[in-house]
Design an enzyme around this catalytic site. Structure first.
Site, PDB file in Angstrom:
ATOM      1  N   CYS A   2      35.759 -26.799 -11.039  1.00 64.14           N
ATOM      2  CA  CYS A   2      36.107 -27.987 -11.821  1.00 64.14           C
ATOM      3  C   CYS A   2      35.195 -28.154 -13.035  1.00 64.14           C
ATOM      4  CB  CYS A   2      35.962 -29.228 -10.964  1.00 64.14           C
ATOM      5  SG  CYS A   2      36.919 -29.186  -9.476  1.00 64.14           S
ATOM      6  N   ARG A  27      35.964 -21.054 -16.097  1.00 65.52           N
ATOM      7  CA  ARG A  27      35.386 -21.324 -14.781  1.00 65.52           C
ATOM      8  C   ARG A  27      36.419 -21.288 -13.667  1.00 65.52           C
ATOM      9  NH1 ARG A  27      30.391 -24.141 -15.582  1.00 65.52           N
ATOM     10  NH2 ARG A  27      30.570 -25.083 -13.554  1.00 65.52           N
ATOM     11  N   TRP A  75      39.907 -27.707  -9.708  1.00 64.37           N
ATOM     12  CA  TRP A  75      40.117 -26.550  -8.827  1.00 64.37           C
ATOM     13  C   TRP A  75      40.269 -27.142  -7.437  1.00 64.37           C
ATOM     14  CZ3 TRP A  75      37.486 -23.930  -4.798  1.00 64.37           C
ATOM     15  CH2 TRP A  75      37.859 -22.596  -4.603  1.00 64.37           C
ATOM     16  N   ASN A 100      33.292 -33.665  -9.997  1.00 66.48           N
ATOM     17  CA  ASN A 100      33.135 -32.299  -9.490  1.00 66.48           C
ATOM     18  C   ASN A 100      32.391 -32.375  -8.166  1.00 66.48           C
ATOM     19  OD1 ASN A 100      34.183 -31.374 -11.839  1.00 66.48           O
ATOM     20  ND2 ASN A 100      32.348 -30.306 -12.548  1.00 66.48           N
ATOM     21  N   GLY A 101      32.708 -31.495  -7.252  1.00 70.71           N
ATOM     22  CA  GLY A 101      32.000 -31.490  -5.970  1.00 70.71           C
ATOM     23  C   GLY A 101      32.903 -32.035  -4.871  1.00 70.71           C
ATOM     24  N   GLU A 483      31.159  -3.382  -4.565  1.00 69.50           N
ATOM     25  CA  GLU A 483      31.374  -4.122  -5.808  1.00 69.50           C
ATOM     26  C   GLU A 483      32.642  -3.606  -6.514  1.00 69.50           C
ATOM     27  OE1 GLU A 483      30.542  -6.746  -7.094  1.00 69.50           O
ATOM     28  OE2 GLU A 483      30.944  -6.569  -9.223  1.00 69.50           O
ATOM     29  N   LYS A 487      35.821  -5.949  -7.413  1.00 68.29           N
ATOM     30  CA  LYS A 487      36.372  -6.081  -8.772  1.00 68.29           C
ATOM     31  C   LYS A 487      37.878  -5.837  -8.743  1.00 68.29           C
ATOM     32  CE  LYS A 487      34.101  -7.802 -10.572  1.00 68.29           C
ATOM     33  NZ  LYS A 487      32.770  -8.160 -10.132  1.00 68.29           N
ATOM     34  N   GLU A 490      39.706  -8.732  -7.034  1.00 70.61           N
ATOM     35  CA  GLU A 490      39.624  -9.980  -7.811  1.00 70.61           C
ATOM     36  C   GLU A 490      40.638 -10.012  -8.952  1.00 70.61           C
ATOM     37  OE1 GLU A 490      35.200 -11.865  -8.215  1.00 70.61           O
ATOM     38  OE2 GLU A 490      35.392  -9.828  -8.928  1.00 70.61           O
ATOM     39  N   HIS A 506      34.994   5.862  12.242  1.00 68.89           N
ATOM     40  CA  HIS A 506      34.971   4.767  13.224  1.00 68.89           C
ATOM     41  C   HIS A 506      36.094   3.762  12.989  1.00 68.89           C
ATOM     42  CE1 HIS A 506      31.280   6.323  14.830  1.00 68.89           C
ATOM     43  NE2 HIS A 506      30.795   6.380  13.598  1.00 68.89           N
ATOM     44  N   LYS A 605      34.528 -19.433 -11.709  1.00 73.90           N
ATOM     45  CA  LYS A 605      33.334 -18.741 -12.212  1.00 73.90           C
ATOM     46  C   LYS A 605      32.062 -19.273 -11.573  1.00 73.90           C
ATOM     47  CE  LYS A 605      31.174 -15.952 -14.915  1.00 73.90           C
ATOM     48  NZ  LYS A 605      31.275 -14.547 -14.495  1.00 73.90           N
TER      49      LYS A 605
HETATM   50  C1  F1P Z   1      28.879 -15.835  -7.147  1.00 77.86           C
HETATM   51  C2  F1P Z   1      30.318 -15.428  -7.410  1.00 77.86           C
HETATM   52  C3  F1P Z   1      30.413 -14.364  -8.512  1.00 77.86           C
HETATM   53  C4  F1P Z   1      31.874 -14.052  -8.826  1.00 77.86           C
HETATM   54  C5  F1P Z   1      32.646 -15.307  -9.198  1.00 77.86           C
HETATM   55  C6  F1P Z   1      32.440 -16.384  -8.171  1.00 77.86           C
HETATM   56  O1  F1P Z   1      28.406 -16.555  -8.226  1.00 77.86           O
HETATM   57  O2  F1P Z   1      30.838 -14.928  -6.209  1.00 77.86           O
HETATM   58  O3  F1P Z   1      29.784 -13.217  -8.097  1.00 77.86           O
HETATM   59  O4  F1P Z   1      31.969 -13.138  -9.890  1.00 77.86           O
HETATM   60  O5  F1P Z   1      32.265 -15.698 -10.482  1.00 77.86           O
HETATM   61  O6  F1P Z   1      31.058 -16.574  -7.826  1.00 77.86           O
HETATM   62  P1  F1P Z   1      26.894 -16.624  -8.664  1.00 77.86           P
HETATM   63  O7  F1P Z   1      26.110 -17.243  -7.555  1.00 77.86           O
HETATM   64  O8  F1P Z   1      26.427 -15.249  -8.999  1.00 77.86           O
HETATM   65  O9  F1P Z   1      26.918 -17.527  -9.875  1.00 77.86           O
END
Ligand code: F1P
Length: 610
Positions: A2, A27, A75, A100-101, A483, A487, A490, A506, A605
């Site tokens: 958010c 975000r 969000w 937010n939160g 990773e 990617k 995602e 396994h 984000k």
């Molecule tokens: C952790 C994270 C990122 C991912 C996305 C959501 O965030 O999982 O690795 O790319 O943006 O959040 P952070 O703790 O590194 O900010």
């Protein structure tokens, strides 16, 4: 996640709010809304599901003007993605709130407020804030004290902005757990959840602290701490360079950020390593004293940052002679864990605001860790402010939700941490010198790895119709395989799993067939022969492989295996270099599939809720 923007001005603020929301789009969100108080003190609200552009279109079709307003990108957490659940929320057509939160005790509050006669028109926790403030206003008729009293009732995390139609000319903001920053203008002031939202209107900011409540008018900002005492918070001049409209000619932020890696890794190293040594002060003024005592490292992180931490575990145990554990923050915070003597808690986060990581850091303080260090990309973020030591990665603003340059700069910082701890723990001058020389080669080697771009773009065609994939690595390349898989899932929504290749037999071997591409990261290290046996296990079952390998590893392309040669590098930096082709692969697969590369569905984000 958010986003919040608010403005108190003399001019019309609608465009400022919309631009602020656009700058927070990266975000991740699913609906957007704005509430404006016009010059006749009428409260207008427009909300839309979908993109900020939908909201802008609605405002263009039915224009609203006003000099005070609050805006939000939501969000969804409580309640589905609907217009009714989008913020701002109102109480009695008088109080407007964005938030937010999460208000964790919202169900109890909702019951109480409903009994008091309040009607709820959404399923959100946020609406309880609006009604609670209205309820307090019935007692005090003063917005500041109404908010100060109301927030005492809330459990959980909030960053909230409140507007009262009967008390125009101001907004009241409150922070507990979700960041808020006040932007100072001339004859106008602003509020946002991230300074990036306000860069077109100001560069002077006050970062609110936990428990702060502030009153913001056109000409005055008054901040009160959690005891209610008025306090002065520092004004900071931001030097952040970020223009949300600037992709520097690249099609997506993610591609721009992938290509920025040689430069930002160089920035992360610059002035911090000399020819043969590392300046330990980059971790903080008391770093040398603390690092000299470290006998154990506990790493905590989420998502991509967790993968950089996993890589660091291999480095720290092999080169710095300290034991190291790593755990996902959301697990660590809810279990009883053992604290090793002289243990350094390292949190890793690009945003510095990830709710679970922050909660883990706060918990660790009570558990008695020797000290805490945060590896982070945002100066002034909660994680940095609350840690004893901090290492700032110099990735610059990362807009793509899927982290790329933040990851490789984290790895760079973690390798420097390995050197800094190792120095005090029996790492020979020779070993240290070797590690530092390898670090010096990083920017150029990253450049070289990026030249694989075209080859990988062509290769990506072969993944476009696939639904599943498997990534394999061994040793410090196992987290890189993880990773790579993260990617791909995602941004292309292809199901991807990563395995340490010794684990194949396994279970995952059962999945192998010609429809399940297997991606292998194969630098020329001491595990190469073991990895080659694993490759044969896949081949024997008809699997199709894509092997990212050092030339000297002697893999040959054939019907079942496509080999992509990655530049030859010192093994210590290989995890950083092998990350690049995997980032490029997921980027190009996503482009072919036509997904929203920079803002993948359902993701955010900065994950400021647990
Ligand atoms: C952790 C994270 C990122 C991912 C996305 C959501 O965030 O999982 O690795 O790319 O943006 O959040 P952070 O703790 O590194 O900010």
């Amino acid at each position: 996640m958010c986003g919040i923007v608010g403005a108190v001005a003399e001019r019309n603020v609608v465009e400022i709010l919309l631009e602020g929301l656009r700058r927070l789009e990266y975000r991740g969100y699913d609906s957007a809304g704005v509430a404006i108080l016009d010059d006749n003190n009428h409260l207008h609200r427009v909300r839309k599901t979908g993109k900020v552009q939908e909201l802008a279109n609605a405002l263009e079709a039915n224009p609203v003007r006003g000099s005070i307003g609050i805006a939000h990108t939501r969000w969804a957490t409580h309640g589905g993605v609907t217009e009714a659940n989008a913020h701002p929320h109102f109480s009695a057509e008088r109080v407007a709130v964005v938030h937010n939160g999460i208000i964790e005790n919202y169900q109890n509050l909702r019951r109480e407020l409903t009994a008091d006669g309040y009607h709820f028109s959404s399923d959100t926790d946020t609406e309880t804030i609006a009604h609670q403030v209205d309820k307090e206003l019935q007692q005090t008729n003063d917005l500041l004290s109404a908010v100060q009293t109301a927030v005492k009732k809330f459990d959980g995390a909030y960053g909230t902005v409140v507007m009262d139609k009967q008390d125009p000319g101001k907004v009241i903001v409150a922070r507990s757990g979700s960041p808020l920053v006040i932007g100072l203008g001339i004859g106008e002031n602003f509020i946002a959840s991230d300074q990036l939202a306000l860069l077109p209107v100001t560069r002077r900011f006050i970062f609110l602290e936990e428990g702060d409540v502030a009153e913001i008018s056109r000409t005055k900002v008054s901040v009160y701490d959690q005891t209610g005492a008025q306090v002065q918070r520092k004004v900071i001049e931001s030097d952040i360079q970020h223009d949300a409209g600037d992709k520097a000619g690249y099609r997506h932020y993610m591609l721009k950020e992938i290509h920025e890696q040689p430069v930002v890794v160089r920035n992360t190293l610059q002035g911090r390593i000399s020819e043969h040594d590392i300046n330990t002060e980059v971790f903080g003024v008391k770093a040398d004293e603390i690092l000299a005592k470290v006998k154990h490292v506990q790493i905590i992180a989420c998502g991509t940052s967790y993968h950089s931490g996993m890589t660091a575990r291999y480095w720290l145990e092999q080169h710095a002679n300290v034991s190291c554990n790593i755990e996902i923050a959301s697990e660590f915070r809810y279990r009883k864990s053992y604290v090793h003597p002289n243990s350094l808690l390292v949190t890793i986060s690009q945003s510095g605001e990830t709710a679970d990581t922050l909660a883990a850091l706060r918990l660790a303080k009570d558990l008695g860790y020797m000290a805490s260090l945060s590896i982070c990309n945002v100066p002034g973020s909660s994680l940095v402010r609350e840690s004893d030591l901090a290492f700032m990665t110099m990735a610059g603003a990362e807009i793509g939700v899927a982290s790329t340059k933040a990851f490789t700069t984290q790895l760079t910082g973690l390798l420097m941490l390995t050197a800094a701890i190792g120095k005090h723990n029996g790492m020979s001058p020779n070993q240290l010198e070797k590690m530092i020389s390898a670090l010096h080669t990083l920017p150029a080697k990253l450049e070289e790895a990026l030249t694989l771009s075209q080859e990988i773009e062509l290769l990506a065609e072969e993944f476009a119709d696939k639904h599943h994939s498997l990534f394999l690595g061994r040793g410090d390349q196992y987290p890189i395989a993880m990773e790579g898989a993260l990617k791909l899932k995602e941004i292309s929504y292809i199901h991807a799993e990563a395995y340490a290749s010794g684990e194949l037999k396994h279970g995952p071997l059962a999945l192998i067939d010609e429809n399940m591409p297997v991606i292998v990261v194969a630098p020329n290290n001491e595990l190469l022969e073991k990895l080659k046996s694993n490759v044969e296990e896949v081949r024997a079952r008809g699997g199709i492989m894509y092997v990212f390998a050092d030339k000297d590893a002697n893999f040959q392309s054939d019907d079942t295996m496509r080999v992509i040669n990655v530049p030859h590098v010192d093994q210590i930096i290989a995890p950083i270099i092998y990350t690049i082709p995997l980032q490029l692969l997921s980027y190009y697969v996503a482009v072919i599939k036509g997904t929203d590369v920079d803002q993948p569905r359902n993701l955010a984000k900065s994950v400021t809720v647990e």
